[in-house]
Design a protein around this motif. Structure first.
Motif, PDB file in Angstrom:
ATOM      1  N   ASN A  51      14.114  11.114  -2.690  1.00  0.00           N
ATOM      2  CA  ASN A  51      15.100  10.723  -3.699  1.00  0.00           C
ATOM      3  C   ASN A  51      14.518   9.552  -4.470  1.00  0.00           C
ATOM      4  O   ASN A  51      14.705   8.387  -4.111  1.00  0.00           O
ATOM      5  N   ILE A  52      13.784   9.862  -5.523  1.00  0.00           N
ATOM      6  CA  ILE A  52      13.034   8.830  -6.232  1.00  0.00           C
ATOM      7  C   ILE A  52      13.952   7.882  -6.995  1.00  0.00           C
ATOM      8  O   ILE A  52      13.631   6.705  -7.182  1.00  0.00           O
ATOM      9  N   GLU A  53      15.113   8.367  -7.398  1.00  0.00           N
ATOM     10  CA  GLU A  53      16.066   7.485  -8.083  1.00  0.00           C
ATOM     11  C   GLU A  53      16.562   6.406  -7.132  1.00  0.00           C
ATOM     12  O   GLU A  53      16.728   5.239  -7.527  1.00  0.00           O
ATOM     13  N   GLU A  54      16.801   6.767  -5.883  1.00  0.00           N
ATOM     14  CA  GLU A  54      17.212   5.771  -4.893  1.00  0.00           C
ATOM     15  C   GLU A  54      16.088   4.778  -4.629  1.00  0.00           C
ATOM     16  O   GLU A  54      16.334   3.576  -4.454  1.00  0.00           O
ATOM     17  N   MET A  55      14.853   5.265  -4.641  1.00  0.00           N
ATOM     18  CA  MET A  55      13.709   4.378  -4.455  1.00  0.00           C
ATOM     19  C   MET A  55      13.601   3.376  -5.601  1.00  0.00           C
ATOM     20  O   MET A  55      13.223   2.225  -5.386  1.00  0.00           O
ATOM     21  N   VAL A  56      13.943   3.804  -6.803  1.00  0.00           N
ATOM     22  CA  VAL A  56      13.941   2.888  -7.949  1.00  0.00           C
ATOM     23  C   VAL A  56      14.987   1.806  -7.738  1.00  0.00           C
ATOM     24  O   VAL A  56      14.732   0.612  -7.961  1.00  0.00           O
ATOM     25  N   ARG A  57      16.165   2.200  -7.271  1.00  0.00           N
ATOM     26  CA  ARG A  57      17.241   1.221  -7.043  1.00  0.00           C
ATOM     27  C   ARG A  57      16.866   0.235  -5.948  1.00  0.00           C
ATOM     28  O   ARG A  57      17.239  -0.936  -5.998  1.00  0.00           O
ATOM     29  N   GLU A  58      16.114   0.700  -4.943  1.00  0.00           N
ATOM     30  CA  GLU A  58      15.711  -0.162  -3.835  1.00  0.00           C
ATOM     31  C   GLU A  58      14.453  -0.959  -4.150  1.00  0.00           C
ATOM     32  O   GLU A  58      14.004  -1.752  -3.325  1.00  0.00           O
ATOM     33  N   GLY A  59      13.876  -0.758  -5.321  1.00  0.00           N
ATOM     34  CA  GLY A  59      12.681  -1.494  -5.706  1.00  0.00           C
ATOM     35  C   GLY A  59      11.402  -0.949  -5.117  1.00  0.00           C
ATOM     36  O   GLY A  59      10.360  -1.628  -5.146  1.00  0.00           O
ATOM     37  N   LEU A  60      11.428   0.279  -4.591  1.00  0.00           N
ATOM     38  CA  LEU A  60      10.241   0.893  -3.999  1.00  0.00           C
ATOM     39  C   LEU A  60       9.413   1.663  -5.012  1.00  0.00           C
ATOM     40  O   LEU A  60       8.273   2.026  -4.720  1.00  0.00           O
ATOM     41  N   PHE A  61       9.994   1.920  -6.169  1.00  0.00           N
ATOM     42  CA  PHE A  61       9.266   2.656  -7.208  1.00  0.00           C
ATOM     43  C   PHE A  61       9.590   2.016  -8.553  1.00  0.00           C
ATOM     44  O   PHE A  61      10.752   1.703  -8.848  1.00  0.00           O
ATOM     45  N   GLY A  89      -8.163  18.250 -21.031  1.00  0.00           N
ATOM     46  CA  GLY A  89      -7.792  19.475 -21.731  1.00  0.00           C
ATOM     47  C   GLY A  89      -6.870  20.378 -20.940  1.00  0.00           C
ATOM     48  O   GLY A  89      -6.483  21.439 -21.416  1.00  0.00           O
ATOM     49  N   GLY A  90      -6.525  19.950 -19.722  1.00  0.00           N
ATOM     50  CA  GLY A  90      -5.675  20.781 -18.870  1.00  0.00           C
ATOM     51  C   GLY A  90      -4.494  20.009 -18.330  1.00  0.00           C
ATOM     52  O   GLY A  90      -3.867  19.218 -19.040  1.00  0.00           O
ATOM     53  N   THR A  91      -4.196  20.225 -17.037  1.00  0.00           N
ATOM     54  CA  THR A  91      -3.016  19.640 -16.409  1.00  0.00           C
ATOM     55  C   THR A  91      -3.408  18.909 -15.131  1.00  0.00           C
ATOM     56  O   THR A  91      -4.189  19.419 -14.335  1.00  0.00           O
ATOM     57  N   LEU A  92      -2.853  17.707 -14.949  1.00  0.00           N
ATOM     58  CA  LEU A  92      -3.025  16.959 -13.710  1.00  0.00           C
ATOM     59  C   LEU A  92      -1.701  16.974 -12.958  1.00  0.00           C
ATOM     60  O   LEU A  92      -0.672  16.549 -13.483  1.00  0.00           O
ATOM     61  N   PHE A  93      -1.734  17.472 -11.731  1.00  0.00           N
ATOM     62  CA  PHE A  93      -0.529  17.556 -10.898  1.00  0.00           C
ATOM     63  C   PHE A  93      -0.591  16.473  -9.831  1.00  0.00           C
ATOM     64  O   PHE A  93      -1.467  16.482  -8.973  1.00  0.00           O
ATOM     65  N   LEU A  94       0.333  15.512  -9.916  1.00  0.00           N
ATOM     66  CA  LEU A  94       0.406  14.423  -8.950  1.00  0.00           C
ATOM     67  C   LEU A  94       1.524  14.726  -7.962  1.00  0.00           C
ATOM     68  O   LEU A  94       2.702  14.478  -8.229  1.00  0.00           O
ATOM     69  N   ASP A  95       1.140  15.292  -6.824  1.00  0.00           N
ATOM     70  CA  ASP A  95       2.113  15.619  -5.786  1.00  0.00           C
ATOM     71  C   ASP A  95       2.387  14.378  -4.935  1.00  0.00           C
ATOM     72  O   ASP A  95       1.516  13.536  -4.754  1.00  0.00           O
ATOM     73  N   GLU A  96       3.621  14.290  -4.416  1.00  0.00           N
ATOM     74  CA  GLU A  96       4.027  13.139  -3.592  1.00  0.00           C
ATOM     75  C   GLU A  96       3.789  11.830  -4.330  1.00  0.00           C
ATOM     76  O   GLU A  96       3.301  10.846  -3.765  1.00  0.00           O
ATOM     77  N   ILE A  97       4.167  11.784  -5.590  1.00  0.00           N
ATOM     78  CA  ILE A  97       3.905  10.601  -6.410  1.00  0.00           C
ATOM     79  C   ILE A  97       4.671   9.390  -5.912  1.00  0.00           C
ATOM     80  O   ILE A  97       4.269   8.247  -6.136  1.00  0.00           O
ATOM     81  N   ALA A  98       5.784   9.617  -5.203  1.00  0.00           N
ATOM     82  CA  ALA A  98       6.581   8.502  -4.706  1.00  0.00           C
ATOM     83  C   ALA A  98       5.863   7.708  -3.625  1.00  0.00           C
ATOM     84  O   ALA A  98       6.305   6.609  -3.263  1.00  0.00           O
ATOM     85  N   GLU A  99       4.767   8.228  -3.086  1.00  0.00           N
ATOM     86  CA  GLU A  99       4.048   7.533  -2.018  1.00  0.00           C
ATOM     87  C   GLU A  99       3.012   6.545  -2.549  1.00  0.00           C
ATOM     88  O   GLU A  99       2.325   5.886  -1.771  1.00  0.00           O
ATOM     89  N   MET A 100       2.891   6.432  -3.864  1.00  0.00           N
ATOM     90  CA  MET A 100       1.950   5.476  -4.431  1.00  0.00           C
ATOM     91  C   MET A 100       2.402   4.044  -4.173  1.00  0.00           C
ATOM     92  O   MET A 100       3.589   3.740  -4.189  1.00  0.00           O
ATOM     93  N   THR A 101       1.437   3.162  -3.981  1.00  0.00           N
ATOM     94  CA  THR A 101       1.744   1.743  -3.844  1.00  0.00           C
ATOM     95  C   THR A 101       2.099   1.165  -5.215  1.00  0.00           C
ATOM     96  O   THR A 101       1.735   1.740  -6.254  1.00  0.00           O
ATOM     97  N   PRO A 102       2.802   0.035  -5.252  1.00  0.00           N
ATOM     98  CA  PRO A 102       3.148  -0.579  -6.548  1.00  0.00           C
ATOM     99  C   PRO A 102       1.927  -0.853  -7.424  1.00  0.00           C
ATOM    100  O   PRO A 102       1.996  -0.705  -8.651  1.00  0.00           O
ATOM    101  N   THR A 103       0.805  -1.232  -6.810  1.00  0.00           N
ATOM    102  CA  THR A 103      -0.402  -1.511  -7.596  1.00  0.00           C
ATOM    103  C   THR A 103      -0.898  -0.248  -8.306  1.00  0.00           C
ATOM    104  O   THR A 103      -1.212  -0.266  -9.509  1.00  0.00           O
ATOM    105  N   THR A 104      -0.960   0.860  -7.579  1.00  0.00           N
ATOM    106  CA  THR A 104      -1.400   2.124  -8.187  1.00  0.00           C
ATOM    107  C   THR A 104      -0.387   2.600  -9.212  1.00  0.00           C
ATOM    108  O   THR A 104      -0.761   3.160 -10.258  1.00  0.00           O
TER     109      THR A 104
END
Length: 504
Positions: free
Chosen positions: A324-334, A274-289
């Motif tokens: 730079n999460i877009e760069e991480m996507v290009r590098e396959g990290l996200f 019913g509220g808000t979930l704030f995921l800080d540092e989301i780029a640090e998640m492993t591929p499985t998570t």
């Protein structure tokens, strides 16, 4: 029995009493025993308004004995001194029992306060029932007193806590009002305008910006200016947990899911219902998570670790990263598909270097706040100190400025904040902590004939792992990397498998 024997027969025949009670023979002593052992107070008033019955529970409640009140007029019996909720006396013509004699109808009284013999006040609720003779004459009124003091006190506490909660909620909402966020520079005003537009929706928001720019503060402002402001705001720093622990925090777990899981625990998604979930540092998640988070966003449901039952969730998601999460996507990290799911409404927070005109207003805000917290009277900031604040590079952004002002207030003795109160690094125009990536001259000097960068990286990775005893979290910290980036670099150089085999 004190229930006046000459009246017993007429009471047995009274239509107002439950017929089955007197269909079977009941010895007066047995009836007396029932009345005396009743939990609620029971009293009986005759047609002359005199008390003819007053059981043990009445004695306990009022502090008066039967002998003190039996036979006395109900209007002057000290044991029944009742007040309404405002404290006004209900004696005489205002006595609820009187209306029963007049109307002949049962009556549940309003809540009243009864004054006991020792002067203490109990909250009571009384029910009056008329008792008729066979010819229809109202002969008695049966009263039942129930002590509801504890219930009333609990209700008052509940109401008080509700008022306090409303007060704190209004205070929090006021604190996170967009108009209270300090920023008059163009890039900051643009970010606040975007936040104000998206706040009224349920759209997923992605906040980017360097560390210390106030990403969580903006996320809270979006929540407390949204239709979900009455719900919880739950923040999770994804970089603060190892993979398995992060998943148990986010999704929860059932009892027995793993060693030590001795109870079922809800996850952060459930807690944010019913509220808000704030995921800080989301780029640090492993591929499985990342894959599991993607499924939760798509299906709007979670499953506990060790569980099989899906749990529906109604949560707004706000994510943030300083990378730079877009760069991480290009590098396959996200994961690209997850990126598109969370990057629905991107907001970039500018660094403090990009909003120099906000430095002094922010410094003034922190000065006022820390002066109040420490109980010091600090009149302001000197001209020289203001110049240093404006010229400082602020690698740590607003968080660094906050720390600098807090330290200055602690060191001050009630005078203006001067350059002497500030970090020595400010006077030299340097960061107050070692900069990262902004100085071309570092501890490693490039040899004249060059070097093999890949071999250097492999060597540093191995040294870090050896020093950290193969603890990847510590090794990543030694190299200034995140755990996921370290893992990527180990995989890139084929080191992760080698280290595993070496340990095995």
């Amino acid at each position: 029995m004190h229930l006046f024997p000459d009246k017993m027969e007429s009471m047995k025949q009274s239509a107002a009493l439950t017929p089955q009670v007197f269909d079977a023979p009941i010895h007066p002593l047995s009836l007396r025993h029932l009345v005396e052992n009743a939990i609620d107070g029971i009293f009986i008033i005759d047609r002359n308004r005199r008390l003819v019955e007053f059981n043990h529970a009445c004695e306990e409640l009022t502090g008066y004995s039967r002998e003190e009140v039996i036979g006395k007029n109900v209007f002057c019996a000290r044991a029944i001194q009742c007040q309404n909720a405002s404290g006004d006396s209900m004696a005489g013509n205002l006595c609820p029992s009187l209306s029963v004699f007049h109307s002949g109808m049962s009556r549940q009284s309003e809540r009243m306060r009864a004054v006991a013999k020792d002067g203490s006040i109990r909250w009571i609720e009384t029910h009056y029932t008329p008792i008729y003779t066979p010819d229809g004459t109202l002969d008695y009124v049966l009263g039942i007193i129930r002590d509801i003091t504890r219930q009333v006190l609990l209700e008052e506490d509940h109401a008080r806590l509700g008022d306090e909660l409303d007060h704190y909620r209004r205070e929090i909402e006021s604190r996170y009002d967009f108009s209270k966020l300090i920023g008059n520079s163009k890039p900051m005003l643009e970010a606040l305008e975007l936040a104000g537009e998206v706040a009224a929706t349920n759209t997923t928001v992605m906040i980017t910006g360097e560390s210390g720019t106030g990403k969580e503060l903006l996320a809270r402002a979006i929540h407390f200016n949204s239709p979900r402001k009455g719900g919880p705001f739950v923040a999770v720093n994804c970089a603060a947990f190892p993979e398995q622990l992060l998943e148990s925090e986010l999704f929860g777990y059932d009892r027995g899911a793993f060693t030590g899981a001795d109870r079922t625990k809800p996850g952060r998604f459930e807690l944010a219902q019913g509220g808000t979930l704030f995921l800080d540092e989301i780029a640090e998640m492993t591929p499985t998570t990342q894959a599991k988070i993607l499924r939760v966003i798509q299906e709007r449901e979670v499953e506990h670790l060790g569980g099989t039952r899906p749990i529906r969730i109604d949560v707004r998601l706000i994510a943030a990263t300083n990378r730079n999460i877009e760069e991480m996507v290009r590098e396959g990290l996200f994961r690209q598909d997850l990126f598109y799911r969370i990057n629905v409404f991107p907001i970039r927070l500018p660094s403090l270097r990009e909003r120099k005109q906000d430095v002094l207003p922010l410094a003034g805000h922190f000065l006022e706040r820390f002066a109040m917290e420490t109980g010091k009277k600090v009149p302001g900031i000197s001209r020289e100190a203001r110049r240093l604040l404006l010229n400082h590079p602020w690698e740590g952004n607003v968080r660094e400025l906050q720390n600098v002002i807090e330290r200055a207030v602690i060191l001050s003795r009630g005078e203006l904040i001067t350059s002497a109160h500030l970090f020595s690094g400010l006077a030299e125009g340097k960061a107050s902590f070692p900069p990262t990536g902004h100085d071309s001259s570092g501890p490693v000097q490039l040899p004249e004939d060059g070097l093999d960068l890949e071999q250097l990286e492999i060597s540093l990775l191995r040294q870090a792992l050896k020093k950290a005893r193969n603890n990847k979290t510590q090794a990543a910290s030694l190299l200034g990397l995140t755990r996921s980036t370290l893992r990527y670099r180990l995989q890139k150089h084929g080191l992760e498998e080698a280290e595993t085999n070496q340990n095995g």
